[in-house]
Design an enzyme around this catalytic site. Sequence first.
Site, PDB file in Angstrom:
ATOM      1  N   GLU A  52       0.825  -1.216   0.000  1.00  0.00           N
ATOM      2  CA  GLU A  52       0.000   0.000   0.000  1.00  0.00           C
ATOM      3  C   GLU A  52       0.857   1.262   0.000  1.00  0.00           C
ATOM      4  O   GLU A  52       0.730   2.130   0.888  1.00  0.00           O
ATOM      5  CB  GLU A  52      -0.957  -0.022   1.193  1.00  0.00           C
ATOM      6  CG  GLU A  52      -1.914  -1.192   1.138  1.00  0.00           C
ATOM      7  CD  GLU A  52      -3.022  -1.137   2.181  1.00  0.00           C
ATOM      8  OE1 GLU A  52      -2.818  -0.551   3.248  1.00  0.00           O
ATOM      9  OE2 GLU A  52      -4.114  -1.685   1.913  1.00  0.00           O
ATOM     10  N   GLU A  71      -5.382  -8.227  -1.199  1.00  0.00           N
ATOM     11  CA  GLU A  71      -6.077  -8.073   0.092  1.00  0.00           C
ATOM     12  C   GLU A  71      -7.532  -7.740  -0.170  1.00  0.00           C
ATOM     13  O   GLU A  71      -7.840  -6.879  -1.000  1.00  0.00           O
ATOM     14  CB  GLU A  71      -5.485  -6.919   0.916  1.00  0.00           C
ATOM     15  CG  GLU A  71      -4.184  -7.218   1.569  1.00  0.00           C
ATOM     16  CD  GLU A  71      -3.724  -6.107   2.502  1.00  0.00           C
ATOM     17  OE1 GLU A  71      -4.585  -5.467   3.154  1.00  0.00           O
ATOM     18  OE2 GLU A  71      -2.508  -5.879   2.573  1.00  0.00           O
TER      19      GLU A  71
HETATM   20  C1  BG6 Z   1      -4.464  -3.007   4.828  1.00  0.00           C
HETATM   21  C2  BG6 Z   1      -3.098  -3.407   5.330  1.00  0.00           C
HETATM   22  O1  BG6 Z   1      -4.540  -1.634   4.839  1.00  0.00           O
HETATM   23  O2  BG6 Z   1      -5.572  -3.358   5.559  1.00  0.00           O
HETATM   24  C3  BG6 Z   1      -3.098  -4.536   6.339  1.00  0.00           C
HETATM   25  O3  BG6 Z   1      -2.236  -3.721   4.279  1.00  0.00           O
HETATM   26  C4  BG6 Z   1      -4.266  -4.364   7.274  1.00  0.00           C
HETATM   27  O4  BG6 Z   1      -1.868  -4.555   6.980  1.00  0.00           O
HETATM   28  C5  BG6 Z   1      -5.554  -4.439   6.467  1.00  0.00           C
HETATM   29  O5  BG6 Z   1      -4.303  -5.243   8.344  1.00  0.00           O
HETATM   30  C6  BG6 Z   1      -6.806  -4.343   7.307  1.00  0.00           C
HETATM   31  O6  BG6 Z   1      -6.744  -3.190   8.105  1.00  0.00           O
HETATM   32  P1  BG6 Z   1      -6.954  -3.220   9.679  1.00  0.00           P
HETATM   33  O7  BG6 Z   1      -6.615  -1.878  10.090  1.00  0.00           O
HETATM   34  O8  BG6 Z   1      -8.363  -3.585   9.859  1.00  0.00           O
HETATM   35  O9  BG6 Z   1      -6.028  -4.264  10.192  1.00  0.00           O
END
Ligand code: BG6
Length: 485
Positions: free
Chosen positions: A192, A384
């Site tokens: 990201e 993701e």
């Molecule tokens: C993304 C990141 O922004 O979202 C991850 O690459 C992160 O590291 C994921 O865990 C989910 O976000 P959060 O804040 O709910 O853990």
Amino acid sequence: MYKSSYPKTFPENFLWGGATAANQIEGAWNIDGKGLSTAEVVRKSEDRHQMSMDDVTRESLKNALLDQTDQYYPKRRGIDFYHRYKEDIKLFAEMGFKVFRFSMAWSRIFPTGEDEKPNEAGLNFYDCVLSELEKYNIEPLVTLSHYEMPIALTEKYNGWSKRQTITAFNLFTGTVFKRFKGRVRYWLTFNEINTGTWGFHETGAIDGNLSKEDQLQIRYQCLHHQFVASAIATKQLREIDPKAKIGCMLARMQTYPSTPNPKDVRAAQLEDEKNLFFTDVQARGEYPEYMNRYLAENNVEIKMENDDQNIISKYTVDFVSFSYYMTTVTEANGKEQANGNMATGGRNPYLKESDWGWQIDPIGLRITLNAMWDRYRKPLFIVENGIGALDKLDKGRIHDSYRIDYLRQHIEQMKEAISDGVDLLGYTMWGPIDLISFSTSEMSKRYGFIYVDQDDSGKGTLDRIKKDSFYWFKKVIASNGEDLS
Ligand code: BG6
């Protein structure tokens, strides 16, 4: 006569799997020669749901360096993947994973970032992880930098704000490319990368005391150094392991205009450009003119060295990867804000929200896949996607139908996009096993197919329990995305 190949299904070799990050799973923050990383000085905030990742100041850093416990720093303990990786990978294999995305902690291999020799125990750990994946024919997808770097580089160079950090990063990348040559087919440079505009977690630079203008200057300068470092890593990989592929990684933030008013449409276009700027540089090889204008209008002047432009344009990525969680709405005159882990934008009345207020938009995924494919014509990879939720243990089971619904709806839209002609390499759902939240450092914000018995204060047996979604995803993979019931 021309014959269309519509409708299409998931390609035979489609990469189904899950994604994690070292600092959210490994733990073992102070053993086997590991150095402290930037993620491990981020204190969990007292206030539930409050974001904690960018609260680092010179003062809090001093305290964090003195504190030798993991009590306030959940990313120091993770879910103990360091000692349980065999058990966890076995569970991924049971689900039928074709790919597992994880990151190699830079500070496990170069504890201070500039060590003369890499830490053999750190390299050995990833050797073992790769061997375990090979045992089950699971393809590794390795992120080189997922929201962390050796804290020594923050202390010495204020993170990515100095060019020395480029050299340190490429010492690390060259080392792992050589060591794991032939064993990793897919690499990502920065997780990201665009979130560097939000600060410390990505730039490693402490800038909280600066004015907004100076912050912008330092953050874009850090990002420029990351672009250069990423292009150099691409060059290294092509020389060391030419069969391997390397991608960039964007937190994709599709935004919609709040009305058909051209002012709103234009505001949304600019927001979108500010998001796609990063993949524009890394996939097309140059700073786009719209961004040069935006930077100039905001008094940001990026210091470049002679060869920077050259290397950025010569070593563009092989594929474009991104995370996708939500979309936002943009209005020329601002609007009520929706939540997100970093990005916030206008609320969309047509969408539902997760327990943490993230707006759920499966169709937006199809829209964004099409837009990115049209723009880059390079293979895409969703690395993701998932939903953070409050799971409840019910007589030893977790009935997470909301997670199944969320994933099903997104996978359906991926299928539509493939039929629209998008070249999609794979899908790694975020957090296949519960892990420490990036933004809030909570454990109770759970994404996994696998439940981990640990609470927000670190108490629990760390036992792994399969949720209903575990069995569902197994079916999805076995049917190559055909059985989503
Ligand atoms: C993304 C990141 O922004 O979202 C991850 O690459 C992160 O590291 C994921 O865990 C989910 O976000 P959060 O804040 O709910 O853990």
